[in-house]
Scaffold this active site. Structure first.
Site, PDB file in Angstrom:
ATOM      1  N   ASP A   1     -10.248 -59.898 -10.310  1.00  0.00           N
ATOM      2  CA  ASP A   1      -9.980 -58.722  -9.474  1.00  0.00           C
ATOM      3  C   ASP A   1     -11.317 -58.084  -9.098  1.00  0.00           C
ATOM      4  O   ASP A   1     -12.329 -58.769  -9.057  1.00  0.00           O
ATOM      5  CB  ASP A   1      -9.051 -57.742 -10.201  1.00  0.00           C
ATOM      6  CG  ASP A   1      -8.154 -56.962  -9.241  1.00  0.00           C
ATOM      7  OD1 ASP A   1      -8.704 -56.267  -8.373  1.00  0.00           O
ATOM      8  OD2 ASP A   1      -6.918 -57.049  -9.359  1.00  0.00           O
TER       9      ASP A   1
ATOM     10  N   HIS B   1     -12.826 -59.916  -6.529  1.00  0.00           N
ATOM     11  CA  HIS B   1     -12.442 -59.302  -5.261  1.00  0.00           C
ATOM     12  C   HIS B   1     -13.537 -58.418  -4.687  1.00  0.00           C
ATOM     13  O   HIS B   1     -13.292 -57.653  -3.763  1.00  0.00           O
ATOM     14  CB  HIS B   1     -11.152 -58.498  -5.428  1.00  0.00           C
ATOM     15  CG  HIS B   1      -9.954 -59.336  -5.731  1.00  0.00           C
ATOM     16  ND1 HIS B   1      -8.697 -58.805  -5.914  1.00  0.00           N
ATOM     17  CD2 HIS B   1      -9.809 -60.682  -5.888  1.00  0.00           C
ATOM     18  CE1 HIS B   1      -7.831 -59.778  -6.181  1.00  0.00           C
ATOM     19  NE2 HIS B   1      -8.491 -60.923  -6.178  1.00  0.00           N
TER      20      HIS B   1
END
Length: 311
Positions: free
Chosen positions: A138, A161
């Site tokens: 993430d 991310h």
């Protein structure tokens, strides 16, 4: 792996937090610890440094279940030289803290592990994050509502991310983030580079933000503002209200995009992005191909060479 009793960490924090003199909480070297989630909560009587492996900071690791390491309501906190891996959710979270210095963290989790943010900052002021290597499933760093005066320098990110402000405004909530600087970072193979994400229907602002001196290597969305962020199974309801994004500088950002669009600035029709500056941008597609920019509902100023251009 040696299993350390939970109470040992809790007792050590309690002793450090109650001391009237500055304290150093040291995780012993040459050990791996498997722990349940820990919340280190203030306020404390004096400053605290959390450090791993004194005199040998590179040879130990801490592994946790679910949210790994949570610092809540702490002031004048130093966290340095920790290696944290494979949390089920967020790895390190700073909640309602002030005066925080974070350095020398190494955080790792598989690229396909969901919701495993590396460093999460919420409701925290005056925090400096430096010289850290983060690769998870993430956001490498996520900065959400109530956070002010956040500085991140010398960050290596990937997989993951990217470095994100948000998401903000979920569930029609009010959110505020301001005075954020990301300076000197390298992102490799991430799904996003530097990102601001807000939900439709929210309110508040994300303002006075700087992304400077950043290298992108094979990043899918190197520069992205998404005021129509939607992270749910069903389509999000179209709403005119939005978190205002304003005064954002992108300066000296170079490298390669794994997608054809290296810049995506997609803002609200009713609350367009204001004061967006692109300066010294050189982003190309794979194989040196020219990349594209999509820029909607934003007041953008370009300075120097900007490629791809929004104009």
């Amino acid at each position: 792996m040696e299993v350390m009793p939970q109470r040992a960490f809790n007792n050590a924090w309690k002793a450090a937090c109650s001391s009237s003199q500055g304290s150093v909480l040291v995780v012993p070297k040459n050990k791996n610890y498997l722990l349940k989630p820990i919340t280190f909560e203030g306020p404390c009587k004096s400053s605290i440094t959390l450090q791993s492996c004194k005199d040998a900071p590179t040879v130990c690791a801490i592994a946790f279940f679910q949210d790994a390491l949570i610092f809540y309501n702490c002031k004048n906190l130093i966290v340095k030289n920790l290696k944290i891996q494979n949390s089920q959710k967020m790895h390190v979270s700073f909640e309602k803290c002030a005066g925080v210095e974070v350095s020398g963290l190494t955080i790792t989790a598989p690229a396909d592990s969901p919701n495993t943010d590396g460093i999460h900052v919420t409701g925290t002021q005056n925090i400096q994050i430096s010289s850290s290597v983060i690769g998870t499933g993430d956001d490498c760093i996520s900065i959400v509502s109530g956070s002010q005066k956040v500085q991140a320098t010398g960050i290596t990110c990937g997989p993951g991310h990217g470095i994100s402000i948000g998401s903000l405004g979920d569930g029609n909530s009010e959110a505020h983030v301001s005075d954020v600087t990301v300076n000197v970072a390298t992102l490799t193979g991430t799904t996003n580079g530097v990102r601001i994400k807000t939900w439709q229907g929210g309110s508040g602002s994300a303002s006075n933000i700087k992304f400077q001196n950043i290298e992108m290597h094979d990043v899918k969305n190197p520069i992205i503002i998404d005021q129509k962020y939607c992270d749910q199974d069903k389509p999000c309801k179209s709403q005119s209200q939005a978190v205002q994004v304003q005064n954002v500088l992108y300066q000296n950002i170079k490298g390669t995009s794994s997608s054809s669009e290296a810049i995506q600035i997609v803002c609200s029709e009713k609350f367009p992005c204001k004061g967006i500056v692109l300066q010294g941008i050189d982003l190309r597609g794979g194989g040196g191909k020219a990349a594209k920019a999509e820029c909607n509902n934003a007041k953008i100023t370009e300075k120097g060479n900007v490629s791809p251009s929004c104009t």
